[in-house]
Design a protein around this motif. Structure first.
Motif, short mmCIF file in Angstrom:
data_model
loop_
_atom_site.label_atom_id
_atom_site.label_comp_id
_atom_site.label_asym_id
_atom_site.label_seq_id
_atom_site.Cartn_x
_atom_site.Cartn_y
_atom_site.Cartn_z
N SER A 31 -19.64 21.88 -4.97
CA SER A 31 -18.78 23.12 -5.30
C SER A 31 -17.51 22.71 -4.25
CB SER A 31 -19.31 24.30 -4.99
OG SER A 31 -20.36 24.53 -6.03
N PRO A 32 -16.81 21.87 -4.53
CA PRO A 32 -15.58 21.48 -3.22
C PRO A 32 -14.85 22.83 -3.12
CG PRO A 32 -15.52 20.06 -5.09
CD PRO A 32 -16.63 20.97 -5.58
N GLU A 33 -14.54 22.98 -1.77
CA GLU A 33 -13.68 23.93 -1.37
C GLU A 33 -12.33 23.90 -0.75
OE1 GLU A 33 -16.33 26.19 1.50
OE2 GLU A 33 -17.97 26.54 -0.08
N THR A 34 -12.19 22.50 -0.77
CA THR A 34 -10.82 22.20 -0.35
C THR A 34 -9.89 22.91 -1.39
OG1 THR A 34 -11.75 19.95 -0.57
CG2 THR A 34 -9.33 20.03 -0.29
N ALA A 35 -8.57 23.16 -0.58
CA ALA A 35 -7.36 23.78 -1.20
C ALA A 35 -6.91 22.86 -2.65
CB ALA A 35 -6.24 23.82 -0.76
N HIS A 36 -6.64 23.66 -3.80
CA HIS A 36 -6.33 22.86 -4.95
C HIS A 36 -5.13 22.26 -4.82
CE1 HIS A 36 -9.43 24.68 -7.75
NE2 HIS A 36 -9.64 25.78 -6.64
N GLU A 37 -4.88 20.99 -5.73
CA GLU A 37 -3.65 20.47 -5.69
C GLU A 37 -3.57 19.66 -6.99
OE1 GLU A 37 -3.27 17.25 -2.72
OE2 GLU A 37 -3.81 18.61 -1.28
N ARG A 38 -3.47 20.62 -7.81
CA ARG A 38 -3.48 20.33 -9.39
C ARG A 38 -2.50 19.45 -9.67
NH1 ARG A 38 -6.72 23.21 -12.90
NH2 ARG A 38 -5.45 22.51 -14.48
N ALA A 39 -2.65 18.46 -10.65
CA ALA A 39 -1.86 17.59 -11.00
C ALA A 39 -2.11 17.32 -12.69
CB ALA A 39 -1.70 16.21 -10.69
N GLN A 40 -1.10 16.66 -13.24
CA GLN A 40 -1.33 16.32 -14.74
C GLN A 40 -0.71 14.99 -15.05
OE1 GLN A 40 0.72 18.17 -18.42
NE2 GLN A 40 -1.15 19.32 -18.48
N PHE A 41 -1.32 14.13 -15.79
CA PHE A 41 -0.81 13.07 -16.40
C PHE A 41 -0.98 12.56 -17.75
CE2 PHE A 41 -4.28 11.63 -14.19
CZ PHE A 41 -5.30 10.72 -14.96
N THR A 42 -0.36 11.66 -18.44
CA THR A 42 -1.00 11.35 -19.70
C THR A 42 -1.22 9.75 -19.63
OG1 THR A 42 1.52 10.53 -20.52
CG2 THR A 42 0.66 13.02 -21.06
N PHE A 43 -2.02 9.28 -20.41
CA PHE A 43 -2.83 7.94 -20.46
C PHE A 43 -3.30 7.61 -21.62
CE2 PHE A 43 -4.98 4.33 -18.87
CZ PHE A 43 -4.49 3.80 -17.66
N GLU A 44 -2.81 6.44 -22.32
CA GLU A 44 -3.39 5.93 -23.53
C GLU A 44 -4.98 5.34 -23.29
OE1 GLU A 44 -2.25 3.01 -26.92
OE2 GLU A 44 -0.64 4.43 -26.47
#
Length: 201
Positions: free
Chosen positions: A9-22
């Motif tokens: 259960s990582p407690e590190t601050a969230h740094e959300r990202a999104q990418f697309t990949f084929e």
């Protein structure tokens, strides 16, 4: 304490990202976050395994992705094979993302849940098991993935893993040959080896 991508259960601050990949001819959307493996793109080893994976000679049945992370291998193989795929990991943050990514890409035939290697599996047996093992978790964990696959596979089923040559591929190859009586190098690319063992009748 240093947290790893294989922390529960990582407690590190969230740094959300999104990418697309084929992958496998489909453009996938991937949501990722801090404290998951290969946050910014699909790691090269997983890509080589996905490209090399062929289920045409496998028996009927489900696949199991061990150490699925946010889901690139399991989701792309569910899409390309049409098989049901069970996806397990110890990292709850990664599993939450894998569930999001399954929904975002319309992949429904998956079962995504917490398990330390094979501790909790929901099928009696599998046609194939795939893994990009967490090398930094240590040899004991990696070899646990290789050894534990055998009893869970159907006859004719296979274990397929990706490991870098410099991160223990020769010792993994030896262990798989010991356990299964066979181990084939399916492909080699930029120091990454795809190793496959088949559970023979």
């Amino acid at each position: 304490m240093t947290e790893h991508y294989f922390s529960n259960s990582p407690e590190t601050a969230h740094e959300r990202a999104q990418f697309t990949f084929e992958l496998k001819g489909k453009k996938f959307i991937f949501n990722t976050d801090s404290h998951v493996f290969s946050k910014n793109t699909i790691d090269f080893g997983s890509r080589v395994l996905i490209d090399a994976f062929d289920d045409s000679e496998l028996p009927e049945g489900a696949l199991l992705d061990v150490g699925c992370g946010y889901g690139p291998m399991g989701l792309s193989l569910a899409y390309s094979t049409g098989r049901f795929v069970e996806m397990v990991d110890v990292n709850e943050r990664a599993l939450g993302l894998a569930k999001e990514n399954a929904a975002a890409n319309g992949i429904e035939q998956v079962d995504i849940h917490v398990s330390s290697i094979y501790e909790v599996t929901n099928q009696e047996s599998y046609a194939g098991i795939v893994s990009n093992p967490p090398i930094r978790a240590g040899k004991q964990v990696v070899h646990g993935i290789l050894e534990g696959a055998y009893p869970l596979l159907k006859e004719g089923g296979s274990l397929t893993v990706v490991i870098q040559k410099k991160q223990g591929a020769p010792s993994a190859q030896k262990k798989m040959a010991e356990v299964f009586g066979n181990c084939e190098i399916v492909t080699k690319e930029k120091g990454y080896l795809i190793l496959r063992s088949v559970k023979e009748a």
